[in-house]
Design a protein around this motif. Structure first.
Motif, short mmCIF file in Angstrom:
data_model
loop_
_atom_site.label_atom_id
_atom_site.label_comp_id
_atom_site.label_asym_id
_atom_site.label_seq_id
_atom_site.Cartn_x
_atom_site.Cartn_y
_atom_site.Cartn_z
N ALA A 191 155.36 -58.44 66.26
CA ALA A 191 155.69 -57.48 65.19
C ALA A 191 154.54 -56.51 64.92
N ARG A 192 153.40 -56.70 65.61
CA ARG A 192 152.26 -55.81 65.31
C ARG A 192 152.21 -54.57 66.20
N ASN A 193 152.94 -54.61 67.30
CA ASN A 193 152.94 -53.51 68.28
C ASN A 193 151.52 -53.17 68.75
N VAL A 194 150.85 -54.19 69.31
CA VAL A 194 149.54 -53.95 69.91
C VAL A 194 149.69 -54.06 71.43
N GLY A 195 148.84 -53.33 72.16
CA GLY A 195 148.80 -53.47 73.61
C GLY A 195 147.53 -54.24 73.94
N MET A 196 147.64 -55.21 74.86
CA MET A 196 146.43 -55.97 75.23
C MET A 196 146.24 -55.97 76.73
N VAL A 197 144.97 -55.79 77.12
CA VAL A 197 144.62 -55.90 78.54
C VAL A 197 143.46 -56.87 78.63
N PHE A 198 143.59 -57.85 79.53
CA PHE A 198 142.59 -58.91 79.64
C PHE A 198 141.71 -58.68 80.87
N GLN A 199 140.69 -59.55 80.99
CA GLN A 199 139.78 -59.46 82.16
C GLN A 199 140.54 -59.51 83.47
N ALA A 200 141.40 -60.52 83.61
CA ALA A 200 142.14 -60.68 84.86
C ALA A 200 143.39 -59.80 84.78
N PRO A 201 143.61 -58.93 85.80
CA PRO A 201 144.79 -58.06 85.75
C PRO A 201 146.08 -58.89 85.76
N VAL A 202 146.99 -58.58 84.85
CA VAL A 202 148.27 -59.29 84.79
C VAL A 202 149.37 -58.32 85.20
N VAL A 203 150.05 -58.62 86.32
CA VAL A 203 151.18 -57.78 86.75
C VAL A 203 152.37 -58.70 87.04
N TYR A 204 153.58 -58.13 86.95
CA TYR A 204 154.78 -58.91 87.27
C TYR A 204 154.92 -58.97 88.79
N ARG A 205 154.99 -60.17 89.30
CA ARG A 205 155.05 -60.37 90.75
C ARG A 205 156.37 -59.86 91.31
N GLY A 206 156.27 -59.26 92.48
CA GLY A 206 157.47 -58.82 93.20
C GLY A 206 158.04 -57.50 92.70
N LEU A 207 157.50 -56.96 91.61
CA LEU A 207 158.00 -55.68 91.10
C LEU A 207 157.10 -54.53 91.54
N SER A 208 157.70 -53.36 91.68
CA SER A 208 156.90 -52.18 92.03
C SER A 208 156.01 -51.79 90.84
N VAL A 209 155.06 -50.93 91.13
CA VAL A 209 154.17 -50.42 90.07
C VAL A 209 155.02 -49.75 88.98
N TRP A 210 155.97 -48.91 89.43
CA TRP A 210 156.83 -48.19 88.48
C TRP A 210 157.58 -49.17 87.59
N ASP A 211 158.18 -50.20 88.20
CA ASP A 211 158.99 -51.16 87.42
C ASP A 211 158.11 -52.00 86.49
N ASN A 212 156.89 -52.30 86.94
CA ASN A 212 155.95 -53.04 86.08
C ASN A 212 155.71 -52.28 84.77
N ILE A 213 155.53 -50.97 84.91
CA ILE A 213 155.21 -50.16 83.72
C ILE A 213 156.46 -49.96 82.85
N ALA A 214 157.60 -49.84 83.54
CA ALA A 214 158.84 -49.52 82.80
C ALA A 214 159.44 -50.74 82.10
N LEU A 215 159.15 -51.94 82.61
CA LEU A 215 159.85 -53.13 82.10
C LEU A 215 159.77 -53.32 80.57
N PRO A 216 158.57 -53.25 79.96
CA PRO A 216 158.54 -53.43 78.50
C PRO A 216 159.32 -52.34 77.76
N LEU A 217 159.41 -51.16 78.36
CA LEU A 217 160.15 -50.07 77.71
C LEU A 217 161.66 -50.35 77.78
N HIS A 218 162.12 -50.88 78.94
CA HIS A 218 163.53 -51.28 79.05
C HIS A 218 163.84 -52.35 78.02
N ARG A 219 162.91 -53.34 77.90
CA ARG A 219 163.14 -54.45 76.95
C ARG A 219 163.23 -53.92 75.52
#
Ligand code: ATP
Length: 378
Positions: free
Chosen positions: A74-102
């Protein structure tokens, strides 16, 4: 984007108090870099703002609205950690778009948001690549792009460059600088790397042992540390300190050399001075005797990666670390002459807090040029 204000935050883990009633503001649209030694509470503060940690007490407000009891979602914060976290098997474009679709953002808005961050982070050529097959620097770019594309109220970055090395790191740093400069997001950025902080920060915060020691423009923290710790911590190496004993005659003896006459008079007269600080880069160094300068013997000299010489010299009872260009012939045992310009000297009380010294009147100034006397041995 939000103005983030936190007041009297306390976070305890058993007997460890990670945050000791910290207060401050992460300004709307500003990049705030948090620095401090390991274990001083930087990550705990970041996670508490995000809602990943619950404070024992204290308040957090986004644009004046209390959020400390809200869950992360409910706070609408974006977080980036030391280790890069990406969704496996998805393209770069889909990785970025996924939270927006949700979040049920419309297709055209998603396209616009994704294309903008792809461009800012120089990821356009990789848009269709599978994200988890990229190198660490590009994976971290994807994680950052995903965090910023949905326009969080505050973007929290916890040492995002640490797991990226060499040239990839330099490329990522440049891309991040471009993104942050363009977007004017509210950003809190934890790092151990001072040059990273100096490059990216509008505002810098230095923490020590669960406490914010100083908060302000990077240049102010560097040039006017409010506390001995900040002077020592910032810089590579940090400030030199001459710690003074309570015995005032001792003070007089120890400040015999190095300082300009009016400054020496002010130091000797000051009642409650704890230490004198000066940065290595402001010490003037000569290879030949200079009128009024103090003679020292080089103890150690080494070339730095910036092409300067970092040298340690003994001047009377004072050990001085100095940086200087073009003295590559220097080595242990060489004689040098040193002077510390008054405008680059800092004073701290016995409690380590910055203090100013009263000016002196002309007849208090010792007319004998400083350095023309032999420096007393100990
Ligand atoms: P670093 O730069 O090493 O990441 P930091 O400045 O981010 O350190 P924190 O990770 O916030 O420091 O830790 C502050 C203090 O709280 C440390 O003493 C740490 O051991 C302690 N601490 C942090 N998280 C926990 C936890 N989950 N359980 C127990 N102690 C914790």
């Amino acid at each position: 984007m939000a103005n983030v204000e936190f007041t009297n935050l306390v976070r305890q883990y058993g007997r460890t108090t990670a945050l000791k009633s910290v207060s401050g503001v992460f300004g709307d649209g500003l990049v705030t870099c948090m620095l401090g030694p390991s274990g001083c509470g930087k990550t705990t503060l970041l996670r508490t703002i995000a809602g990943l940690e619950q404070p024992n007490s204290g308040t957090i407000r986004f644009d004046g609205t209390a959020v400390e009891h809200l869950p992360v979602s409910a706070r609408n914060v974006g977080m980036v950690f030391q280790a890069p976290v990406v969704y496996r098997g998805l393209s770069v474009w889909d990785n970025i778009a996924l939270p927006l679709h949700r979040a049920r953002v419309g297709d055209s808005e998603i396209r616009k948001a994704v294309d903008e961050v792809l461009d800012l982070l120089d990821l356009g050529a990789l848009a269709t690549s599978v994200a988890d097959r990229l190198n660490a620097g590009d994976r971290q770019k994807v994680a950052i792009a995903r965090a910023v594309a949905r326009r969080p109220r505050v973007l929290l970055l916890d040492e995002p460059l640490t797991n990226v090395s060499g040239q990839e790191r330099a490329v990522l740093k440049r891309a991040l600088k471009r993104l942050l400069t363009y977007r004017h997001d509210t950003v809190v950025y934890v790092t151990h790397d001072q040059s990273e902080a100096m490059t990216l920060a509008d505002v810098m915060v230095v923490m020590q042992d669960g406490v914010i020691m100083q908060h302000g423009a990077p240049r102010d923290l560097y040039e006017s540390p409010q506390d001995e710790f900040v002077g020592w911590f910032l810089g590579a190496p940090g400030m030199n300190f001459l710690h003074l004993a309570n015995d005032r005659s001792e003070v007089g003896r120890r400040v015999e050399g190095l300082w300009e006459p009016d400054l020496r008079a002010r130091i000797v007269r000051a009642g409650n001075l704890g230490s004198i600080g000066f940065r290595p880069e402001y010490v003037r160094v000569a290879l030949n005797p200079q009128h009024g300068w103090s003679e020292g013997i080089v103890q150690h000299a080494a070339l730095t990666t910036c092409g300067q010489i970092l040298l340690t010299a003994q001047v009377g009872t004072t050990t001085v670390v100095a940086k200087h260009a073009g003295l590559s012939l220097l080595s242990k045992g060489h004689r040098v002459w040193m002077r510390i310009p008054s405008e680059h000297v800092h004073f701290f009380g016995p409690d380590g807090q910055r203090m100013s010294l009263e000016p002196v009147v002309a007849d208090e100034v010792d007319p004998e040029p400083v350095g023309s006397r032999p420096i007393p041995s100990v």
